[in-house]
Design a protein around this motif. Structure first.
Motif, PDB file in Angstrom:
ATOM      1  N   GLY A  23       0.811  -1.213   0.000  1.00  0.00           N
ATOM      2  CA  GLY A  23       0.000   0.000   0.000  1.00  0.00           C
ATOM      3  C   GLY A  23       0.844   1.263   0.000  1.00  0.00           C
ATOM      4  N   GLN A  24       2.096   1.153  -0.449  1.00  0.00           N
ATOM      5  CA  GLN A  24       3.006   2.302  -0.448  1.00  0.00           C
ATOM      6  C   GLN A  24       3.370   2.709  -1.871  1.00  0.00           C
ATOM      7  N   THR A  25       3.970   3.909  -1.967  1.00  0.00           N
ATOM      8  CA  THR A  25       4.392   4.433  -3.266  1.00  0.00           C
ATOM      9  C   THR A  25       5.890   4.742  -3.249  1.00  0.00           C
ATOM     10  N   ILE A  26       6.388   5.069  -4.419  1.00  0.00           N
ATOM     11  CA  ILE A  26       7.780   5.523  -4.543  1.00  0.00           C
ATOM     12  C   ILE A  26       8.014   6.735  -3.643  1.00  0.00           C
ATOM     13  N   TRP A  27       7.022   7.618  -3.573  1.00  0.00           N
ATOM     14  CA  TRP A  27       7.168   8.828  -2.741  1.00  0.00           C
ATOM     15  C   TRP A  27       7.289   8.483  -1.259  1.00  0.00           C
ATOM     16  N   ASP A  28       6.546   7.457  -0.832  1.00  0.00           N
ATOM     17  CA  ASP A  28       6.653   7.015   0.557  1.00  0.00           C
ATOM     18  C   ASP A  28       8.075   6.536   0.867  1.00  0.00           C
ATOM     19  N   ARG A  29       8.659   5.785  -0.069  1.00  0.00           N
ATOM     20  CA  ARG A  29      10.008   5.271   0.151  1.00  0.00           C
ATOM     21  C   ARG A  29      11.029   6.420   0.173  1.00  0.00           C
ATOM     22  N   LEU A  30      10.899   7.355  -0.761  1.00  0.00           N
ATOM     23  CA  LEU A  30      11.814   8.502  -0.779  1.00  0.00           C
ATOM     24  C   LEU A  30      11.718   9.293   0.524  1.00  0.00           C
ATOM     25  N   GLU A  31      10.493   9.517   0.970  1.00  0.00           N
ATOM     26  CA  GLU A  31      10.305  10.279   2.203  1.00  0.00           C
ATOM     27  C   GLU A  31      10.956   9.567   3.390  1.00  0.00           C
ATOM     28  N   ALA A  32      10.815   8.245   3.467  1.00  0.00           N
ATOM     29  CA  ALA A  32      11.424   7.485   4.564  1.00  0.00           C
ATOM     30  C   ALA A  32      12.954   7.613   4.531  1.00  0.00           C
ATOM     31  N   ILE A  33      13.529   7.570   3.327  1.00  0.00           N
ATOM     32  CA  ILE A  33      14.985   7.718   3.187  1.00  0.00           C
ATOM     33  C   ILE A  33      15.409   9.112   3.641  1.00  0.00           C
ATOM     34  N   TYR A  34      14.666  10.127   3.196  1.00  0.00           N
ATOM     35  CA  TYR A  34      15.013  11.510   3.558  1.00  0.00           C
ATOM     36  C   TYR A  34      14.833  11.762   5.064  1.00  0.00           C
ATOM     37  N   ARG A  35      13.825  11.160   5.654  1.00  0.00           N
ATOM     38  CA  ARG A  35      13.623  11.366   7.106  1.00  0.00           C
ATOM     39  C   ARG A  35      14.805  10.789   7.898  1.00  0.00           C
ATOM     40  N   GLU A  36      15.351   9.695   7.403  1.00  0.00           N
ATOM     41  CA  GLU A  36      16.475   9.063   8.113  1.00  0.00           C
ATOM     42  C   GLU A  36      17.792   9.805   7.878  1.00  0.00           C
ATOM     43  N   HIS A  37      18.003  10.262   6.642  1.00  0.00           N
ATOM     44  CA  HIS A  37      19.336  10.764   6.278  1.00  0.00           C
ATOM     45  C   HIS A  37      19.365  12.252   5.912  1.00  0.00           C
ATOM     46  N   GLY A  38      18.206  12.902   5.880  1.00  0.00           N
ATOM     47  CA  GLY A  38      18.152  14.297   5.448  1.00  0.00           C
ATOM     48  C   GLY A  38      17.786  14.411   3.982  1.00  0.00           C
ATOM     49  N   PHE A  39      17.113  15.523   3.635  1.00  0.00           N
ATOM     50  CA  PHE A  39      16.728  15.773   2.247  1.00  0.00           C
ATOM     51  C   PHE A  39      17.954  16.308   1.507  1.00  0.00           C
ATOM     52  N   HIS A  40      18.409  15.576   0.508  1.00  0.00           N
ATOM     53  CA  HIS A  40      19.583  15.969  -0.272  1.00  0.00           C
ATOM     54  C   HIS A  40      19.124  16.566  -1.600  1.00  0.00           C
ATOM     55  N   LEU A  41      19.516  17.795  -1.851  1.00  0.00           N
ATOM     56  CA  LEU A  41      19.177  18.466  -3.113  1.00  0.00           C
ATOM     57  C   LEU A  41      20.472  18.762  -3.856  1.00  0.00           C
ATOM     58  N   ASN A  42      20.498  18.397  -5.129  1.00  0.00           N
ATOM     59  CA  ASN A  42      21.689  18.591  -5.945  1.00  0.00           C
ATOM     60  C   ASN A  42      21.376  19.460  -7.155  1.00  0.00           C
ATOM     61  N   ALA A  43      22.344  20.252  -7.572  1.00  0.00           N
ATOM     62  CA  ALA A  43      22.177  21.113  -8.746  1.00  0.00           C
ATOM     63  C   ALA A  43      23.513  21.244  -9.463  1.00  0.00           C
ATOM     64  N   GLN A  44      23.433  21.475 -10.759  1.00  0.00           N
ATOM     65  CA  GLN A  44      24.634  21.682 -11.571  1.00  0.00           C
ATOM     66  C   GLN A  44      24.495  22.987 -12.342  1.00  0.00           C
ATOM     67  N   VAL A  45      25.542  23.782 -12.362  1.00  0.00           N
ATOM     68  CA  VAL A  45      25.525  25.063 -13.074  1.00  0.00           C
ATOM     69  C   VAL A  45      26.819  25.190 -13.873  1.00  0.00           C
ATOM     70  N   SER A  46      26.693  25.477 -15.168  1.00  0.00           N
ATOM     71  CA  SER A  46      27.861  25.808 -15.987  1.00  0.00           C
ATOM     72  C   SER A  46      27.976  27.319 -16.045  1.00  0.00           C
ATOM     73  N   ILE A  47      29.163  27.834 -15.766  1.00  0.00           N
ATOM     74  CA  ILE A  47      29.365  29.271 -15.724  1.00  0.00           C
ATOM     75  C   ILE A  47      30.345  29.673 -16.823  1.00  0.00           C
TER      76      ILE A  47
END
Length: 577
Positions: A437-461
């Motif tokens: 009864g779970q979704t991909i979003w549920d799994r992602l949220e569980a991972i982020y709750r344990e380890h922190g929300f990681h946001l990544n970005a790439q910029v060419s200057i």
């Protein structure tokens, strides 16, 4: 016109086997277009660890039949130097659906067989992972795939695998390049495929070879989770590439029968008519597959790139949106989902994972929490697989590798990224979650709750021509603060040294590369890759935000995005202009 240039062009014309490129060059000669001819004859299309990749056009700076023949002669010469049992092992050759790919593959086969080298040539178009599989499956000495992957239609390429089934790394790249230069100075001998067959030097890889790959996926230990596959529904696009038939087949083998292929993008088409750029990462590339998912209210909208070695997915979401909307997962999100899923199911002796320096640091944290190993390599699958292969042993086999650019290795049947096995694995993960009864979003949220929300970005200057060399500038006085965050340590990959904020140092075991990594307080990170040839740098950013009990995925993502935007702006402002 310059006499030497004119001589070189005419000499090339004498050896060019293709009437189309002969006419193209002759027209430039007749019109006296010296500037264009200088561009095409200024050097050769460079052969590196990714092989060749370039625009299809006449002359040594383009992808064309003569360049392919010379490259194949150089590769053959290098293999003869390096591989004692080359005669019995041979070389596997496959090709994608681009307009010139089949001819280029035939040329490569004809040159190698004329050199007395056994060749295994696919009888039809082949996803890149099948060729990588074929190298180890057939115990070949090397493999060649004629493909430009997800580049625009005017491109083609020539990728080389070593006998271990992984992409080549130094010193093989420079060794092959030197042999190509030698081969290009002589007339290349080539024989027809009929001659090669008659001489017993050409074996055509027929349908049984494709079935061997299919069976390999069916039998793979990491793809045996058959928890209610009937619960999964997905749309699929081959992006006008070569993946559709095999993708549909391996999904059906895994019990996933609600698969809706995008008809307009299912068949190979070198013009890629429905996309501006045949790369699932590009804006607009997923429009048709998401529309197909909406039509069937499917859970997932999945894509392979045109040679089927990359995998992309958008997931149906009700997170603050109307039901039936879809959100793309980033390459890092798919990577950490796979890593968590595979490590959670893996045997004790199959827990080695690999990621790259520019991918999210989250996989290493997940691995530590699951008593598994995570190695970090330079960017590129050639490093991921060769490092993983060298590091594994009987007590800890290689389970998984990924890079943020949508590349995933599931298990080790194929020592390269494989968008087809990734497709099956993601469907199986989704099915397992759905059965609870779970979704991909549920799994992602569980991972982020344990380890922190990681946001990544790439910029060419792009910097001004007067801007000093960024790498030199940063190395002269390593920053202690970036965007109001203290620098805890700096990794200089060019000299293999990590410097801590107290001045102490330790060595880093990575091949030298012009890369600086700044590790900051709070888990943030900046990676700077200066260009050695132009005033331009690539910067990779990561921020980590803890999730509170009241946070939702949307709220923590919004907060992280604000932090990221400020972080990028402050860092760029600190660089010399």
């Amino acid at each position: 016109m310059d006499t030497q240039l004119s001589f070189r062009v005419k000499h090339w014309l004498e050896n060019d086997p293709d009437p189309r490129t002969q006419q193209e060059l002759q027209a430039l000669l007749d019109s006296g277009d010296e500037l264009e001819l200088q561009k095409r004859f200024s050097a050769r299309l460079a052969f590196g660890t990714a092989g060749l990749r370039g625009v299809v056009k006449a002359g040594p700076m383009g992808m064309n039949r003569l360049v392919v023949q010379q490259t194949s002669a150089g590769l053959g010469a290098y293999l003869k130097q390096q591989v004692s049992d080359l005669d019995t092992r041979g070389v596997v050759i496959g090709y994608d659906g681009r307009h010139d790919s089949k001819q280029f593959a035939k040329d490569a086969a004809g040159v190698l067989s004329a050199m007395g080298i056994k060749v295994y040539l696919t009888c039809k178009i082949a996803p890149t992972p099948l060729v990588a599989f074929g190298v180890t499956h057939l115990n070949a000495a090397a493999g060649i795939v004629v493909t430009a992957s997800h580049n625009p239609p005017q491109y083609n390429g020539y990728k080389v695998y070593w006998g271990n089934g992984a992409q080549i790394i130094p010193p093989h790249d420079s060794g092959i390049a030197a042999c190509i230069d030698m081969a290009a100075s002589e007339k290349v001998r080539i024989e027809s495929l009929d001659e090669a067959k008659a001489g017993g030097k050409l074996v055509m890889l027929e349908d049984d070879f494709y079935q061997d790959y299919r069976q390999g996926i069916k039998d793979a230990a990491v793809l045996q989770n058959h928890t209610q596959p009937e619960l999964v529904s997905l749309s699929y696009t081959a992006m006008h590439g070569v993946g559709a038939q095999m993708a549909e087949t391996v999904l059906k083998d895994a019990g996933v029968d609600k698969v809706y292929s995008v008809a307009a993008q299912r068949e190979p088409d070198g013009d890629f008519p429905t996309v501006n750029f045949p790369n699932p990462e590009e804006k607009g590339a997923m429009v048709l597959v998401i529309a197909e998912a909406k039509k069937h209210n499917a859970m997932l909208a999945c894509a392979n790139d045109p040679d089927a070695d990359r995998f992309a997915v958008a997931v149906r979401t009700d997170l603050g949106k109307e039901p039936g909307e879809y959100q793309m997962l980033t390459g890092d999100q798919v990577g950490v989902l796979f890593g968590h899923y595979l490590m959670s199911h893996a045997a004790a002796n199959n827990r080695l994972t690999c990621t790259t320096i520019v991918s999210s640091s989250l996989l290493s944290k997940i691995a530590a929490s699951l008593n598994a190993t995570c190695l970090t390599t330079l960017t590129g699958f050639k490093w991921l697989t060769n490092v993983g292969m060298a590091a594994q042993n009987d007590d800890n086999r290689c389970l998984f590798a990924y890079e943020e650019a949508l590349g995933y290795m599931i298990g080790s049947m194929v020592w390269d990224k494989d968008g087809l096995s990734a497709l099956v694995a993601f469907a199986q993960l989704t099915a397992e979650l759905a059965s609870k009864g779970q979704t991909i979003w549920d799994r992602l949220e569980a991972i982020y709750r344990e380890h922190g929300f990681h946001l990544n970005a790439q910029v060419s200057i792009a910097l001004k021509p007067t801007t000093p060399n960024i790498g030199e500038h940063l190395r002269k006085a390593l920053p202690t603060i970036i965007a109001d965050k203290s620098v805890l340590s700096t990794d200089d990959i060019s000299c293999g040294k990590r410097t801590f904020n107290d001045g102490t140092t330790e060595s880093i075991e990575l091949p030298a590369s012009d890369v600086l990594i700044f590790n900051l307080e709070g888990g943030a990170r900046v990676i700077v890759r200066p260009s050695g040839t132009e005033p331009k740098i690539k910067c990779y950013y990561e921020v980590v935000e803890a999730m509170s009990d009241t946070d939702t995925l949307q709220s923590v993502q919004a907060r992280a995005q604000v932090v990221m935007d400020k972080f990028i702006a402050a860092h760029q402002a600190s660089l010399p202009q």
